[in-house]
Enzyme design. Structure first.
Site, PDB file in Angstrom:
ATOM      1  N   ASP A 131       8.346   4.215  -1.214  1.00 26.35           N
ATOM      2  CA  ASP A 131       7.807   3.662  -0.063  1.00 26.35           C
ATOM      3  C   ASP A 131       6.397   3.285  -0.612  1.00 26.35           C
ATOM      4  O   ASP A 131       5.482   3.770  -0.580  1.00 26.35           O
ATOM      5  CB  ASP A 131       7.583   5.015   0.915  1.00 26.35           C
ATOM      6  N   HIS A 147       6.116   9.994   0.690  1.00 23.83           N
ATOM      7  CA  HIS A 147       5.092  10.684   0.885  1.00 23.83           C
ATOM      8  C   HIS A 147       5.102  12.014   0.062  1.00 23.83           C
ATOM      9  O   HIS A 147       4.502  12.668   0.497  1.00 23.83           O
ATOM     10  CB  HIS A 147       4.825  10.970   2.372  1.00 23.83           C
ATOM     11  N   GLU A 164       0.224  -1.054   5.779  1.00 29.14           N
ATOM     12  CA  GLU A 164       1.207  -0.777   6.377  1.00 29.14           C
ATOM     13  C   GLU A 164       1.407   0.950   6.496  1.00 29.14           C
ATOM     14  O   GLU A 164       1.550   1.325   7.772  1.00 29.14           O
ATOM     15  CB  GLU A 164       2.617  -0.901   5.901  1.00 29.14           C
ATOM     16  N   ASP A 214       0.905  -1.116   0.012  1.00 27.46           N
ATOM     17  CA  ASP A 214      -0.031   0.062   0.273  1.00 27.46           C
ATOM     18  C   ASP A 214       0.942   1.203   0.119  1.00 27.46           C
ATOM     19  O   ASP A 214       2.052   1.341   0.478  1.00 27.46           O
ATOM     20  CB  ASP A 214      -0.985   0.162   1.175  1.00 27.46           C
TER      21      ASP A 214
END
Lengths: 352, 57
Positions: free
Chosen positions: A87, A320, A118, A65
């Site tokens: 990530d 992110h 996660e 995810d």
């Protein structure tokens, strides 16, 4: 063996927000079967691939995810852009390719898990596999950078705060719901700044962030809410803190969630030695790092109590962010490092 | 009998078990620096890889 970059590009092209990993899981099962794994989607939605048979298990635990924020998948020179490139689809692709390439001695089973959720505070995928494996060694798939080995993560506690009061005229000398909330935030921030104030590293202090806030009134009741995130050092007394945090809230409601204790792994084991040697063999200068965030290491490390590190390509400064991309040279090199490290490791762990 | 080696950081004598292996990471009892065993015959140690901190994930 598929082109490593093509595999990652396809993974990036399949959106997989937390809780919406089905399509990526189906693709990974197909990809792993094509590489000789026994692969399936487990009951939690994790994509699981296994090779080899035997009592000695080595688990490579990545996650499928990503956080929200669409980034068009594209190559720009030596970079590959896409949400999750760092990530952590890059590290997960690394796991699949390295695990497929390494020869396994009798008695050793290699397990690749692409976990769900996660990035959510649930870590549902990692929790699901906790009782299903008793590994001799674990690598968590997160971006350490090709020369770095992650050996620790801070813990986490999330606080949901809500206060509601009878609405009062602003000319009256009474604390408003917003003021009450702000004062609570200042208490939490003050606590965080005081705890471990003498420590020089962020890893050893409490970080406190105000993640959300809102307020309103219907004319009869006014209210304010906040979401506060704490990042916790090793040994943090979470129970005592929650007691103090409830007391400081007075009549306001506080709910705690997402708690994970900080975890610090041992460096003196065959897994670390295998990675150090493999990084050096590729011309790298290995370093260790500890992270101020959390990962599935916080979940499985305390339960499995075996050698564990996080390793994978990518610069976690890009986690992110709208600029998330992976350097393809590093991505390819870490596949070689990981393959070599696994080769050393399984030979070391194999039953004699 | 334990093997002995000199800490490259502070010069202290570091005692290592007879069964020490290459790649093992040990701590200097005097200065607490981490040392990596780079050879067992002859016994040699170097400063272990440094540890930094980073944010994420």
């Amino acid at each position: 063996m598929p082109d490593p970059v093509v595999l990652l590009e396809r993974m990036l092209a399949i959106p997989s927000l937390s809780g919406q990993e089905d399509a990526l899981a189906a693709y990974l099962v197909q990809a792993m079967e094509g590489l000789g794994f026994r692969a399936r989607v487990d009951e939690a939605g994790n994509a699981v691939g296994e090779r080899g048979e035997g009592p000695i298990e080595v688990v490579l635990l990545g996650h499928m995810d990503t956080v929200p924020g669409h980034i068009p998948v594209r190559r720009e020179g030596v970079r590959l852009y896409g949400r999750g490139a760092v990530d952590a689809k890059g590290p997960l692709a690394n796991f699949i390719l390295a695990a497929a390439a390494v020869g396994l001695p009798p008695g050793v089973k290699l397990v690749v898990v692409g976990a769900v959720e996660e990035e959510a505070a649930t870590s549902a995928g990692a929790r699901h596999v906790l009782d299903r494996y008793r590994p001799a060694a674990v690598i968590i798939g997160e971006p350490s950078g090709g020369d770095r080995i992650t050996v620790g993560y801070k813990g986490r506690l999330l606080i949901d705060y809500h206060v509601s009061l009878g609405a009062a005229h602003s000319a009256r000398d009474e604390e408003t719901a917003c003021e009450r909330a702000i004062n609570y935030w200042l208490w939490a921030k003050g606590f965080a700044e005081a705890y471990g104030a003498a420590e020089t590293r962020r890893f050893d202090r409490v970080d406190c962030a105000l993640r959300s806030m809102a307020s309103g009134s219907d004319g009869l009741v006014e209210w304010a809410t906040m979401g506060i995130a704490l990042r916790l050092p090793l040994g943090f007394p979470a129970d005592a803190f929650q007691e103090a945090a409830r007391a400081a809230a007075g009549t306001a409601e506080v709910a705690f969630r997402g708690y994970e204790a900080a975890y610090r792994a041992d460096k003196n084991n065959p897994l670390v030695r295998a990675l150090l040697a493999a990084i050096r063999a590729q011309g790298g200068q290995p370093r260790f790092t500890v992270k101020t965030g959390t990962s599935d290491m916080n979940v499985v490390g305390p339960a499995w109590q075996c050698p564990i590190v996080a390793y994978g390509p990518g610069d976690s400064d890009l986690d992110h962010t709208p600029d998330e991309h992976i350097e393809l040279d590093e991505y390819r090199r870490t596949i070689t490092v990981l393959t070599e490290a696994l080769r050393h490791l399984v030979a070391d762990l194999a039953p004699r | 009998m334990a093997k002995q080696v000199e800490c490259p950081e502070c010069g202290a004598t570091v005692e290592l078990d007879d069964d020490v292996i290459s790649g093992e990471i040990v701590e200097c009892p005097d200065c607490a620096v981490e040392l990596e065993v780079t050879s067992v015959d002859p016994l040699e140690v170097e400063l272990a890889p440094e540890e930094d901190e980073d944010w994420g994930e």
